[in-house]
Design a protein around this motif. Structure first.
Motif, PDB file in Angstrom:
ATOM      1  N   MET A 107       0.850  -1.171   0.000  1.00 20.39           N
ATOM      2  CA  MET A 107       0.000   0.000   0.000  1.00 20.39           C
ATOM      3  C   MET A 107       0.897   1.236   0.000  1.00 20.39           C
ATOM      4  O   MET A 107       1.811   1.331   0.792  1.00 20.39           O
ATOM      5  CB  MET A 107      -0.874  -0.052   1.249  1.00 20.39           C
ATOM      6  N   THR A 108       0.627   2.167  -0.846  1.00 24.40           N
ATOM      7  CA  THR A 108       1.457   3.362  -0.936  1.00 24.40           C
ATOM      8  C   THR A 108       0.893   4.451  -0.043  1.00 24.40           C
ATOM      9  O   THR A 108      -0.277   4.429   0.328  1.00 24.40           O
ATOM     10  CB  THR A 108       1.511   3.894  -2.383  1.00 24.40           C
ATOM     11  N   THR A 109       1.739   5.415   0.291  1.00 23.91           N
ATOM     12  CA  THR A 109       1.273   6.524   1.112  1.00 23.91           C
ATOM     13  C   THR A 109       0.298   7.401   0.352  1.00 23.91           C
ATOM     14  O   THR A 109      -0.478   8.129   0.955  1.00 23.91           O
ATOM     15  CB  THR A 109       2.460   7.380   1.603  1.00 23.91           C
ATOM     16  N   ALA A 110       0.307   7.323  -0.976  1.00 19.63           N
ATOM     17  CA  ALA A 110      -0.627   8.115  -1.771  1.00 19.63           C
ATOM     18  C   ALA A 110      -2.064   7.673  -1.541  1.00 19.63           C
ATOM     19  O   ALA A 110      -2.990   8.446  -1.738  1.00 19.63           O
ATOM     20  CB  ALA A 110      -0.281   8.021  -3.248  1.00 19.63           C
ATOM     21  N   ALA A 136      -5.327  10.122  13.174  1.00 20.47           N
ATOM     22  CA  ALA A 136      -6.685   9.577  13.050  1.00 20.47           C
ATOM     23  C   ALA A 136      -6.914   8.986  11.664  1.00 20.47           C
ATOM     24  O   ALA A 136      -7.515   7.909  11.527  1.00 20.47           O
ATOM     25  CB  ALA A 136      -7.716  10.664  13.349  1.00 20.47           C
ATOM     26  N   ASP A 137      -6.421   9.657  10.625  1.00 20.86           N
ATOM     27  CA  ASP A 137      -6.546   9.126   9.263  1.00 20.86           C
ATOM     28  C   ASP A 137      -5.810   7.795   9.129  1.00 20.86           C
ATOM     29  O   ASP A 137      -6.308   6.857   8.515  1.00 20.86           O
ATOM     30  CB  ASP A 137      -6.009  10.119   8.234  1.00 20.86           C
ATOM     31  N   TYR A 138      -4.623   7.711   9.703  1.00 20.98           N
ATOM     32  CA  TYR A 138      -3.857   6.474   9.649  1.00 20.98           C
ATOM     33  C   TYR A 138      -4.600   5.349  10.374  1.00 20.98           C
ATOM     34  O   TYR A 138      -4.699   4.229   9.870  1.00 20.98           O
ATOM     35  CB  TYR A 138      -2.468   6.675  10.261  1.00 20.98           C
ATOM     36  N   LEU A 139      -5.134   5.642  11.565  1.00 18.92           N
ATOM     37  CA  LEU A 139      -5.865   4.625  12.310  1.00 18.92           C
ATOM     38  C   LEU A 139      -7.115   4.171  11.550  1.00 18.92           C
ATOM     39  O   LEU A 139      -7.450   2.976  11.548  1.00 18.92           O
ATOM     40  CB  LEU A 139      -6.236   5.146  13.699  1.00 18.92           C
ATOM     41  N   ARG A 140      -7.799   5.105  10.882  1.00 19.09           N
ATOM     42  CA  ARG A 140      -8.947   4.730  10.043  1.00 19.09           C
ATOM     43  C   ARG A 140      -8.502   3.833   8.893  1.00 19.09           C
ATOM     44  O   ARG A 140      -9.166   2.862   8.555  1.00 19.09           O
ATOM     45  CB  ARG A 140      -9.645   5.976   9.493  1.00 19.09           C
ATOM     46  N   HIS A 141      -7.378   4.170   8.286  1.00 15.64           N
ATOM     47  CA  HIS A 141      -6.855   3.403   7.152  1.00 15.64           C
ATOM     48  C   HIS A 141      -6.516   1.970   7.562  1.00 15.64           C
ATOM     49  O   HIS A 141      -6.919   1.018   6.880  1.00 15.64           O
ATOM     50  CB  HIS A 141      -5.629   4.091   6.560  1.00 15.64           C
ATOM     51  N   ALA A 164      -9.589  -0.012   8.090  1.00 12.89           N
ATOM     52  CA  ALA A 164     -10.275  -0.331   6.839  1.00 12.89           C
ATOM     53  C   ALA A 164      -9.632  -1.518   6.124  1.00 12.89           C
ATOM     54  O   ALA A 164     -10.333  -2.305   5.486  1.00 12.89           O
ATOM     55  CB  ALA A 164     -10.293   0.886   5.911  1.00 12.89           C
ATOM     56  N   VAL A 165      -8.321  -1.651   6.222  1.00 14.07           N
ATOM     57  CA  VAL A 165      -7.651  -2.761   5.545  1.00 14.07           C
ATOM     58  C   VAL A 165      -7.546  -3.994   6.435  1.00 14.07           C
ATOM     59  O   VAL A 165      -6.969  -5.000   6.034  1.00 14.07           O
ATOM     60  CB  VAL A 165      -6.249  -2.366   5.001  1.00 14.07           C
ATOM     61  N   GLY A 166      -8.099  -3.910   7.634  1.00 13.41           N
ATOM     62  CA  GLY A 166      -8.123  -5.059   8.525  1.00 13.41           C
ATOM     63  C   GLY A 166      -6.862  -5.290   9.318  1.00 13.41           C
ATOM     64  O   GLY A 166      -6.679  -6.342   9.918  1.00 13.41           O
ATOM     65  N   ALA A 167      -5.982  -4.312   9.364  1.00 12.60           N
ATOM     66  CA  ALA A 167      -4.716  -4.484  10.077  1.00 12.60           C
ATOM     67  C   ALA A 167      -4.773  -3.978  11.515  1.00 12.60           C
ATOM     68  O   ALA A 167      -3.854  -4.167  12.276  1.00 12.60           O
ATOM     69  CB  ALA A 167      -3.595  -3.760   9.329  1.00 12.60           C
ATOM     70  N   GLY A 168      -5.846  -3.321  11.886  1.00 12.20           N
ATOM     71  CA  GLY A 168      -5.973  -2.799  13.241  1.00 12.20           C
ATOM     72  C   GLY A 168      -7.418  -2.706  13.642  1.00 12.20           C
ATOM     73  O   GLY A 168      -8.309  -2.617  12.800  1.00 12.20           O
ATOM     74  N   ALA A 169      -7.665  -2.723  14.947  1.00 17.81           N
ATOM     75  CA  ALA A 169      -9.031  -2.693  15.425  1.00 17.81           C
ATOM     76  C   ALA A 169      -9.392  -1.379  16.113  1.00 17.81           C
ATOM     77  O   ALA A 169     -10.530  -1.181  16.480  1.00 17.81           O
ATOM     78  CB  ALA A 169      -9.270  -3.852  16.390  1.00 17.81           C
ATOM     79  N   ALA A 170      -8.415  -0.503  16.292  1.00 19.01           N
ATOM     80  CA  ALA A 170      -8.659   0.721  17.049  1.00 19.01           C
ATOM     81  C   ALA A 170      -9.454   1.730  16.224  1.00 19.01           C
ATOM     82  O   ALA A 170      -9.112   2.046  15.097  1.00 19.01           O
ATOM     83  CB  ALA A 170      -7.338   1.345  17.479  1.00 19.01           C
ATOM     84  N   LEU A 171     -10.540   2.201  16.814  1.00 16.67           N
ATOM     85  CA  LEU A 171     -11.266   3.312  16.213  1.00 16.67           C
ATOM     86  C   LEU A 171     -10.441   4.571  16.448  1.00 16.67           C
ATOM     87  O   LEU A 171      -9.755   4.686  17.464  1.00 16.67           O
ATOM     88  CB  LEU A 171     -12.638   3.468  16.860  1.00 16.67           C
ATOM     89  N   PRO A 172     -10.495   5.516  15.547  1.00 18.92           N
ATOM     90  CA  PRO A 172      -9.676   6.725  15.736  1.00 18.92           C
ATOM     91  C   PRO A 172     -10.277   7.692  16.761  1.00 18.92           C
ATOM     92  O   PRO A 172     -10.623   8.815  16.459  1.00 18.92           O
ATOM     93  CB  PRO A 172      -9.622   7.329  14.338  1.00 18.92           C
TER      94      PRO A 172
END
Length: 92
Positions: free
Chosen positions: A1-4, A63-68, A71-79
């Motif tokens: 996944m790219t930072t873009a 917060a954007d990173y945590l949402r991302h 969304a891809v299933g790599a984390g469970a924390a809500l932002p």
């Protein structure tokens, strides 16, 4: 996944200037070396709270990173604010 693909508004998080206070960082380092991790963390969290309050771009990027990653299933924390604080603490 790219930072873009990250939906960060405005500037990329890596381009946000750091708010640093060298004497403060030296004090935190000294506290950690002399007293250990727990006293260091007690002093660190107010510093992190201050940073979160004065740096809305950094807070939004976290917060954007945590949402991302959620969304891809790599984390469970809500932002939430607490999740952002934990994210900053992990980085610190």
């Amino acid at each position: 996944m790219t930072t873009a693909s990250l939906p960060i508004k405005g500037r990329h998080w890596a381009r946000i200037n750091e708010a640093s206070f060298v004497v403060g960082m030296q004090l935190l380092f000294w506290i950690c070396r002399i007293f250990g991790r727990w006293p260091f963390r007690i002093v660190l969290y107010p510093v992190l709270l201050w940073y979160i309050l004065i740096k809305p771009q950094a807070r939004a990027a976290s917060a954007d990173y945590l949402r991302h990653i959620r969304a891809v299933g790599a984390g469970a924390a809500l932002p939430t604010r607490f999740a952002v604080l934990r994210h900053f603490a992990a980085f610190a």
